[in-house]
Design a protein around this motif. Structure first.
Motif, PDB file in Angstrom:
ATOM      1  N   MET A   1       0.843  -1.161   0.000  1.00 17.84           N
ATOM      2  CA  MET A   1       0.000   0.000   0.000  1.00 17.84           C
ATOM      3  C   MET A   1       0.894   1.232   0.000  1.00 17.84           C
ATOM      4  N   SER A   2       0.624   2.144  -0.874  1.00 19.80           N
ATOM      5  CA  SER A   2       1.418   3.353  -1.034  1.00 19.80           C
ATOM      6  C   SER A   2       0.680   4.541  -0.425  1.00 19.80           C
ATOM      7  N   ILE A   3       1.420   5.373   0.329  1.00 22.44           N
ATOM      8  CA  ILE A   3       0.864   6.598   0.902  1.00 22.44           C
ATOM      9  C   ILE A   3       1.862   7.740   0.712  1.00 22.44           C
ATOM     10  N   THR A   4       1.380   8.959   0.891  1.00 22.12           N
ATOM     11  CA  THR A   4       2.232  10.134   0.865  1.00 22.12           C
ATOM     12  C   THR A   4       2.348  10.662   2.287  1.00 22.12           C
ATOM     13  N   ILE A   5       3.564  11.003   2.689  1.00 22.85           N
ATOM     14  CA  ILE A   5       3.799  11.554   4.020  1.00 22.85           C
ATOM     15  C   ILE A   5       4.387  12.946   3.856  1.00 22.85           C
ATOM     16  N   LEU A   6       3.823  13.908   4.588  1.00 22.44           N
ATOM     17  CA  LEU A   6       4.298  15.284   4.595  1.00 22.44           C
ATOM     18  C   LEU A   6       4.877  15.604   5.966  1.00 22.44           C
ATOM     19  N   TYR A   7       5.950  16.384   5.991  1.00 20.25           N
ATOM     20  CA  TYR A   7       6.588  16.798   7.237  1.00 20.25           C
ATOM     21  C   TYR A   7       6.628  18.319   7.256  1.00 20.25           C
ATOM     22  N   PHE A   8       6.184  18.911   8.369  1.00 22.27           N
ATOM     23  CA  PHE A   8       6.086  20.364   8.455  1.00 22.27           C
ATOM     24  C   PHE A   8       6.981  20.946   9.543  1.00 22.27           C
ATOM     25  N   ALA A   9       7.273  22.232   9.378  1.00 22.13           N
ATOM     26  CA  ALA A   9       7.992  23.064  10.345  1.00 22.13           C
ATOM     27  C   ALA A   9       9.341  22.435  10.726  1.00 22.13           C
ATOM     28  N   ASN A  10       9.629  22.366  12.034  1.00 20.71           N
ATOM     29  CA  ASN A  10      10.948  21.881  12.456  1.00 20.71           C
ATOM     30  C   ASN A  10      11.149  20.403  12.148  1.00 20.71           C
ATOM     31  N   LEU A  11      10.087  19.639  11.953  1.00 22.82           N
ATOM     32  CA  LEU A  11      10.245  18.230  11.555  1.00 22.82           C
ATOM     33  C   LEU A  11      10.882  18.157  10.171  1.00 22.82           C
ATOM     34  N   ARG A  12      10.408  18.998   9.282  1.00 24.68           N
ATOM     35  CA  ARG A  12      10.970  19.046   7.924  1.00 24.68           C
ATOM     36  C   ARG A  12      12.454  19.400   7.981  1.00 24.68           C
ATOM     37  N   GLU A  13      12.797  20.362   8.832  1.00 26.04           N
ATOM     38  CA  GLU A  13      14.198  20.774   8.952  1.00 26.04           C
ATOM     39  C   GLU A  13      15.056  19.685   9.583  1.00 26.04           C
ATOM     40  N   THR A  14      14.547  19.055  10.632  1.00 24.91           N
ATOM     41  CA  THR A  14      15.298  18.003  11.324  1.00 24.91           C
ATOM     42  C   THR A  14      15.514  16.791  10.433  1.00 24.91           C
ATOM     43  N   LEU A  15      14.480  16.405   9.698  1.00 22.60           N
ATOM     44  CA  LEU A  15      14.550  15.204   8.871  1.00 22.60           C
ATOM     45  C   LEU A  15      15.175  15.468   7.499  1.00 22.60           C
ATOM     46  N   GLY A  16      15.173  16.729   7.089  1.00 17.81           N
ATOM     47  CA  GLY A  16      15.744  17.069   5.787  1.00 17.81           C
ATOM     48  C   GLY A  16      14.888  16.612   4.623  1.00 17.81           C
ATOM     49  N   ILE A  17      13.587  16.491   4.869  1.00 20.00           N
ATOM     50  CA  ILE A  17      12.673  16.036   3.821  1.00 20.00           C
ATOM     51  C   ILE A  17      11.317  16.695   4.030  1.00 20.00           C
ATOM     52  N   GLU A  18      10.685  17.107   2.950  1.00 27.98           N
ATOM     53  CA  GLU A  18       9.374  17.765   3.011  1.00 27.98           C
ATOM     54  C   GLU A  18       8.235  16.778   2.789  1.00 27.98           C
ATOM     55  N   ARG A  19       8.457  15.843   1.898  1.00 23.76           N
ATOM     56  CA  ARG A  19       7.424  14.856   1.564  1.00 23.76           C
ATOM     57  C   ARG A  19       8.067  13.623   0.982  1.00 23.76           C
ATOM     58  N   GLU A  20       7.364  12.514   1.111  1.00 28.99           N
ATOM     59  CA  GLU A  20       7.823  11.281   0.483  1.00 28.99           C
ATOM     60  C   GLU A  20       6.625  10.379   0.227  1.00 28.99           C
ATOM     61  N   THR A  21       6.757   9.562  -0.761  1.00 30.70           N
ATOM     62  CA  THR A  21       5.772   8.519  -1.031  1.00 30.70           C
ATOM     63  C   THR A  21       6.435   7.208  -0.664  1.00 30.70           C
ATOM     64  N   VAL A  22       5.753   6.423   0.174  1.00 30.01           N
ATOM     65  CA  VAL A  22       6.329   5.168   0.651  1.00 30.01           C
ATOM     66  C   VAL A  22       5.373   4.015   0.400  1.00 30.01           C
ATOM     67  N   GLU A  23       5.966   2.856   0.251  1.00 26.59           N
ATOM     68  CA  GLU A  23       5.226   1.602   0.149  1.00 26.59           C
ATOM     69  C   GLU A  23       5.286   0.975   1.539  1.00 26.59           C
ATOM     70  N   LEU A  24       4.145   0.866   2.194  1.00 23.34           N
ATOM     71  CA  LEU A  24       4.109   0.367   3.569  1.00 23.34           C
ATOM     72  C   LEU A  24       4.096  -1.154   3.629  1.00 23.34           C
ATOM     73  N   PRO A  25       4.799  -1.697   4.602  1.00 24.24           N
ATOM     74  CA  PRO A  25       4.688  -3.137   4.828  1.00 24.24           C
ATOM     75  C   PRO A  25       3.304  -3.453   5.390  1.00 24.24           C
ATOM     76  N   ILE A  26       2.884  -4.667   5.270  1.00 26.46           N
ATOM     77  CA  ILE A  26       1.547  -5.095   5.709  1.00 26.46           C
ATOM     78  C   ILE A  26       1.322  -4.851   7.204  1.00 26.46           C
ATOM     79  N   THR A  27       2.385  -4.789   7.969  1.00 30.29           N
ATOM     80  CA  THR A  27       2.265  -4.601   9.416  1.00 30.29           C
ATOM     81  C   THR A  27       1.899  -3.172   9.804  1.00 30.29           C
TER      82      THR A  27
END
Length: 83
Positions: free
Chosen positions: A1-27
């Motif tokens: 299952m694929s989803i889009t994840i967005l990161y805002f404010a200081n999370l975006r700065e700390t992680l160095g990423i604004e958004r990503e699309t990931v394929e989630l494991p079944i768990t």
């Protein structure tokens, strides 16, 4: 299952990423599962484990037990964000 994840404010700065699309494991079925899965990346990703980090599912504030579905959008952000 694929989803889009967005990161805002200081999370975006700390992680160095604004958004990503990931394929989630079944768990990964809930917002809480997603946080744990992302934190397992190690390093700065542990910032998502904090109780202060809020989550939205398809632009609606949500709780850790909310179910995630295919093509959903999940946003993580600190409790206070500036405009």
């Amino acid at each position: 299952m694929s989803i889009t994840i967005l990161y805002f404010a200081n999370l975006r700065e700390t992680l160095g990423i604004e958004r990503e699309t990931v394929e989630l494991p079944i768990t990964v079925q809930t917002i809480g599962d997603l946080r744990e899965w992302l934190c397992a990346r190690g390093g700065n990703w542990n910032v998502l484990a904090g109780a202060q980090v809020r989550a939205a599912l398809n632009q609606v504030l949500t709780m850790p037990d909310a179910s995630i579905g295919a093509d959903d959008e999940v946003a993580f952000f600190p409790p206070v964000t500036g405009g």
